[in-house]
Design an enzyme around this catalytic site. Structure first.
Site, PDB file in Angstrom:
ATOM      1  N   GLY A 172      50.681  28.403   7.449  1.00  0.00           N
ATOM      2  CA  GLY A 172      50.605  28.400   5.995  1.00  0.00           C
ATOM      3  C   GLY A 172      49.522  29.257   5.381  1.00  0.00           C
TER       4      GLY A 172
ATOM      5  CG  MET B  74      59.439  29.739  11.601  1.00  0.00           C
ATOM      6  SD  MET B  74      59.342  31.494  11.183  1.00  0.00           S
ATOM      7  CE  MET B  74      60.093  32.209  12.641  1.00  0.00           C
ATOM      8  NE  ARG B  75      66.664  25.089  10.208  1.00  0.00           N
ATOM      9  CZ  ARG B  75      67.635  24.853  11.095  1.00  0.00           C
ATOM     10  NH1 ARG B  75      67.460  25.123  12.367  1.00  0.00           N
ATOM     11  NH2 ARG B  75      68.788  24.349  10.698  1.00  0.00           N
TER      12      ARG B  75
ATOM     13  CG  ASP C 142      64.284  39.054   6.853  1.00  0.00           C
ATOM     14  OD1 ASP C 142      63.820  38.134   6.162  1.00  0.00           O
ATOM     15  OD2 ASP C 142      64.141  39.105   8.090  1.00  0.00           O
TER      16      ASP C 142
ATOM     17  CD  GLU D  11      52.676  38.882   5.779  1.00  0.00           C
ATOM     18  OE1 GLU D  11      52.994  37.686   5.594  1.00  0.00           O
ATOM     19  OE2 GLU D  11      52.662  39.411   6.909  1.00  0.00           O
TER      20      GLU D  11
ATOM     21  CG  HIS E 189      60.497  40.658   6.687  1.00  0.00           C
ATOM     22  ND1 HIS E 189      60.884  39.784   7.662  1.00  0.00           N
ATOM     23  CD2 HIS E 189      60.637  41.908   7.208  1.00  0.00           C
ATOM     24  CE1 HIS E 189      61.261  40.473   8.742  1.00  0.00           C
ATOM     25  NE2 HIS E 189      61.121  41.753   8.485  1.00  0.00           N
TER      26      HIS E 189
ATOM     27  CG  ASN F 207      61.257  35.367   3.295  1.00  0.00           C
ATOM     28  OD1 ASN F 207      60.483  34.495   3.667  1.00  0.00           O
ATOM     29  ND2 ASN F 207      61.741  36.282   4.124  1.00  0.00           N
TER      30      ASN F 207
END
Length: 219
Positions: A15, A93-94, A148, A177, A112, A110
């Site tokens: 996290g 992670m789904r 993605d 990020e 990436h 999201n």
């Protein structure tokens, strides 16, 4: 927005991106509040980070559900009950199903760790090094039903050094990020994002760039 943006976050791991967003919410620089953090992993560090910040948490184990769709129905219900305006995936992670996307159209983001559309999926820094790219980076995008593949909101480029390993490249990308994810959320909160086909238009145009990049021109 006159009121704070209500965010629901999904995370499976440590996290750190979630923490960057929590920090921005708490210092007042991001006009938003995280109202719920959900994980499918009871040992996720993200749950501990959220709890320390006084944010409600829930662990919903995907293994307790017969299908991806049943799991997604349960998560969507929890987010809707929390009245979230935006869903953010922070190391979740789904792969989410169409049920999820339809419940929050253009309201799921999201992060990436690559410059999409290059290197979707997992182990992307390893793939970048094996391919021999000179520039990598990270992408915030809206989520669709692909992996993605959703419309790109913001990206930051990171030069790949000859001395880089998967770990060192990952660490430098992670720094970016932590900057671009809160910025993308801020643009959403300000009502400045408009999706037109595959393009995300920012109105008015944005000249922001992560401060830690040595060369803003590559942002």
């Amino acid at each position: 927005m006159s009121k704070k943006l209500r965010i629901g976050a999904l995370a499976s791991g440590g996290g750190t991106n979630l923490q960057a967003i929590i920090d921005r919410c708490q210092d007042g620089s991001l006009p938003a509040e995280i109202v719920l953090v959900i994980s499918n992993n009871q040992d996720a560090g993200a749950l501990e980070r959220a709890s320390k910040a006084g944010i409600p948490v829930a662990c919903i184990d995907h293994r307790s559900y017969a299908s991806r769709e049943e799991f997604d129905h349960r998560v969507v219900s929890a987010l809707q009950n929390a009245k979230v305006d935006l869903v953010i995936l922070a190391g979740f992670m789904r792969i989410i199903s169409e049920i999820f996307v339809e419940a929050f159209p253009n309201r799921i983001m999201n992060i990436h760790p690559a410059l999409l559309p290059a290197f979707p999926g997992l182990h992307v820094q390893r793939k970048a090094l094996e391919y021999g790219v000179r520039i990598s980076g990270c992408t915030v995008h809206f989520v669709d039903t692909g992996t993605d593949t959703g419309p790109i909101i913001i990206q930051a480029a990171v030069p790949v050094l000859d001395s880089d390993t998967e770990a060192t490249l990952s660490a430098r990308i992670l720094e970016q990020e932590h900057q671009i994810y809160p910025r993308a959320i801020q643009l959403f909160a300000e009502g400045r994002l408009r999706v037109s086909g595959r393009r995300v238009c920012i109105d008015p145009p944005d000249d922001w760039c992560p401060q830690s990049l040595a060369n803003p021109a590559i942002c």
